[in-house]
Enzyme design. Sequence first.
Site, PDB file in Angstrom:
ATOM      1  N   ASN A  15       0.856  -1.189   0.000  1.00  0.00           N
ATOM      2  CA  ASN A  15       0.000   0.000   0.000  1.00  0.00           C
ATOM      3  C   ASN A  15       0.894   1.242   0.000  1.00  0.00           C
ATOM      4  O   ASN A  15       1.479   1.578   1.021  1.00  0.00           O
ATOM      5  CB  ASN A  15      -0.897  -0.025   1.247  1.00  0.00           C
ATOM      6  N   TRP A  16       0.981   1.885  -1.158  1.00  0.00           N
ATOM      7  CA  TRP A  16       1.898   3.033  -1.286  1.00  0.00           C
ATOM      8  C   TRP A  16       1.312   4.303  -0.659  1.00  0.00           C
ATOM      9  O   TRP A  16       1.991   5.309  -0.568  1.00  0.00           O
ATOM     10  CB  TRP A  16       2.234   3.277  -2.762  1.00  0.00           C
ATOM     11  N   LYS A  17       0.057   4.264  -0.274  1.00  0.00           N
ATOM     12  CA  LYS A  17      -0.615   5.435   0.326  1.00  0.00           C
ATOM     13  C   LYS A  17      -0.415   6.668  -0.557  1.00  0.00           C
ATOM     14  O   LYS A  17      -0.391   6.544  -1.781  1.00  0.00           O
ATOM     15  CB  LYS A  17      -0.100   5.677   1.750  1.00  0.00           C
ATOM     16  N   HIS A 102      -9.674   0.927   4.941  1.00  0.00           N
ATOM     17  CA  HIS A 102      -8.336   1.086   5.531  1.00  0.00           C
ATOM     18  C   HIS A 102      -8.439   2.004   6.752  1.00  0.00           C
ATOM     19  O   HIS A 102      -9.228   2.950   6.768  1.00  0.00           O
ATOM     20  CB  HIS A 102      -7.359   1.663   4.505  1.00  0.00           C
ATOM     21  N   GLU A 104      -6.750   4.398   7.818  1.00  0.00           N
ATOM     22  CA  GLU A 104      -6.590   5.848   7.604  1.00  0.00           C
ATOM     23  C   GLU A 104      -7.864   6.462   7.055  1.00  0.00           C
ATOM     24  O   GLU A 104      -8.161   7.628   7.301  1.00  0.00           O
ATOM     25  CB  GLU A 104      -5.369   6.096   6.700  1.00  0.00           C
ATOM     26  N   GLU A 174      -5.404  -5.087  10.696  1.00  0.00           N
ATOM     27  CA  GLU A 174      -4.399  -4.042  10.850  1.00  0.00           C
ATOM     28  C   GLU A 174      -4.687  -3.241  12.125  1.00  0.00           C
ATOM     29  O   GLU A 174      -5.482  -2.285  12.091  1.00  0.00           O
ATOM     30  CB  GLU A 174      -4.434  -3.100   9.654  1.00  0.00           C
ATOM     31  N   GLY A 180       2.240   2.258  10.651  1.00  0.00           N
ATOM     32  CA  GLY A 180       3.168   3.367  10.466  1.00  0.00           C
ATOM     33  C   GLY A 180       3.866   3.809  11.745  1.00  0.00           C
ATOM     34  O   GLY A 180       4.470   4.885  11.777  1.00  0.00           O
ATOM     35  N   SER A 220       3.289  -2.112  10.397  1.00  0.00           N
ATOM     36  CA  SER A 220       4.744  -2.083  10.570  1.00  0.00           C
ATOM     37  C   SER A 220       5.409  -3.427  10.260  1.00  0.00           C
ATOM     38  O   SER A 220       6.384  -3.814  10.931  1.00  0.00           O
ATOM     39  CB  SER A 220       5.111  -1.579  11.971  1.00  0.00           C
ATOM     40  N   GLY A 241       2.753  -1.170   4.328  1.00  0.00           N
ATOM     41  CA  GLY A 241       2.787   0.241   3.935  1.00  0.00           C
ATOM     42  C   GLY A 241       4.215   0.695   3.700  1.00  0.00           C
ATOM     43  O   GLY A 241       4.777   0.515   2.616  1.00  0.00           O
ATOM     44  N   GLY A 242       4.830   1.266   4.735  1.00  0.00           N
ATOM     45  CA  GLY A 242       6.164   1.863   4.608  1.00  0.00           C
ATOM     46  C   GLY A 242       7.185   0.963   3.915  1.00  0.00           C
ATOM     47  O   GLY A 242       7.913   1.416   3.020  1.00  0.00           O
TER      48      GLY A 242
HETATM   49  C1  PEP Z   1      -0.840  -0.026   5.796  1.00  0.00           C
HETATM   50  O1  PEP Z   1      -0.759   1.020   5.187  1.00  0.00           O
HETATM   51  O2  PEP Z   1      -1.793  -0.772   5.590  1.00  0.00           O
HETATM   52  C2  PEP Z   1       0.237  -0.376   6.735  1.00  0.00           C
HETATM   53  C3  PEP Z   1       0.143  -1.494   7.385  1.00  0.00           C
HETATM   54  O3  PEP Z   1       1.266   0.521   6.883  1.00  0.00           O
HETATM   55  P1  PEP Z   1       2.686   0.240   7.617  1.00  0.00           P
HETATM   56  O4  PEP Z   1       3.206  -1.064   7.066  1.00  0.00           O
HETATM   57  O5  PEP Z   1       3.545   1.402   7.248  1.00  0.00           O
HETATM   58  O6  PEP Z   1       2.420   0.146   9.075  1.00  0.00           O
END
Ligand code: PEP
Length: 273
Positions: A15-17, A102, A104, A174, A180, A220, A241-242
């Site tokens: 997930n590049w957000k 999601h 966010e 999640e 994040g 994470s 994500g990251g």
């Molecule tokens: C996400 O965006 O779904 C996510 C899990 O981000 P991160 O891996 O950065 O925590």
Amino acid sequence: MASHTPVRRPVVGGNWKMNTDGRGAVALAAEIVDRCAQKCPQTDIAIFPPFCYLEQVGQVIQGSGIKLGAQDVYPGENGAFTGEISTSMLKDVGVSCVLVGHSERRHILNEPEELIHEKLIAVFEAGLQGVLCVGETADQRQYGQTETINRDQLVLGMAGIPQQQLEPLVIAYEPVWAIGTGKTATPDDAQAVHELLRSTLASAYDKEAAAKVPIQYGGSVNSENAAALFSQPDIDGGLVGGASLRSDSFSNIVDAAALSCRETSSESSFQTP
Ligand code: PEP
């Protein structure tokens, strides 16, 4: 008679957000193809770039086996919905799977449960894969509400959706406090929620159908912690994500998922349109 182990391929999503620019998105996609395409037989891999780069990224990954995903969708048909994107538009640019709910969007953009539910229905009706994201906040965990929150988000998201539509479903657990933040659920804590989600599906549908639904962990995930998380019996890969913004760490996470594969199915969880 020996019991039959459920057949689930691990699924890994990047997930590049709201990150990258046009050039960076194309370069990252090309690197991911180079490093990960050969792993598609063991693992379902999807990347979720920002809407405006979907088409460019789609051209780069075309034919690689890596799927194109969208980070969100609007449930209406094309029409007067300023700023929104429909399922038909997503299909038009080659999207095959969509994130729904999601954290966010739930917590920063205040998306209500009813809208999340409508989005999931729209995604399934369009023949797309839906990745329903659920998870508790730090306060909810602290006050002992982890089970209730995750169960409710799953039940409300899936309300009234018939069993035949379980097939294009992927669930992503999640925990909000882990996204994040560099904090990760322990493998045992994550497994406990995954088990709860699977048993919730089994109660709503049946055990056999529930056993086939991939449940990803997100929060994470990185090269170091992925293998321990994915080795849990109900954790079927990750939503990342990251660490998905670097092809080397994303590729390591895909490797960890491939290794965790308990039995390999010939069918892909992320579908192409
Ligand atoms: C996400 O965006 O779904 C996510 C899990 O981000 P991160 O891996 O950065 O925590």
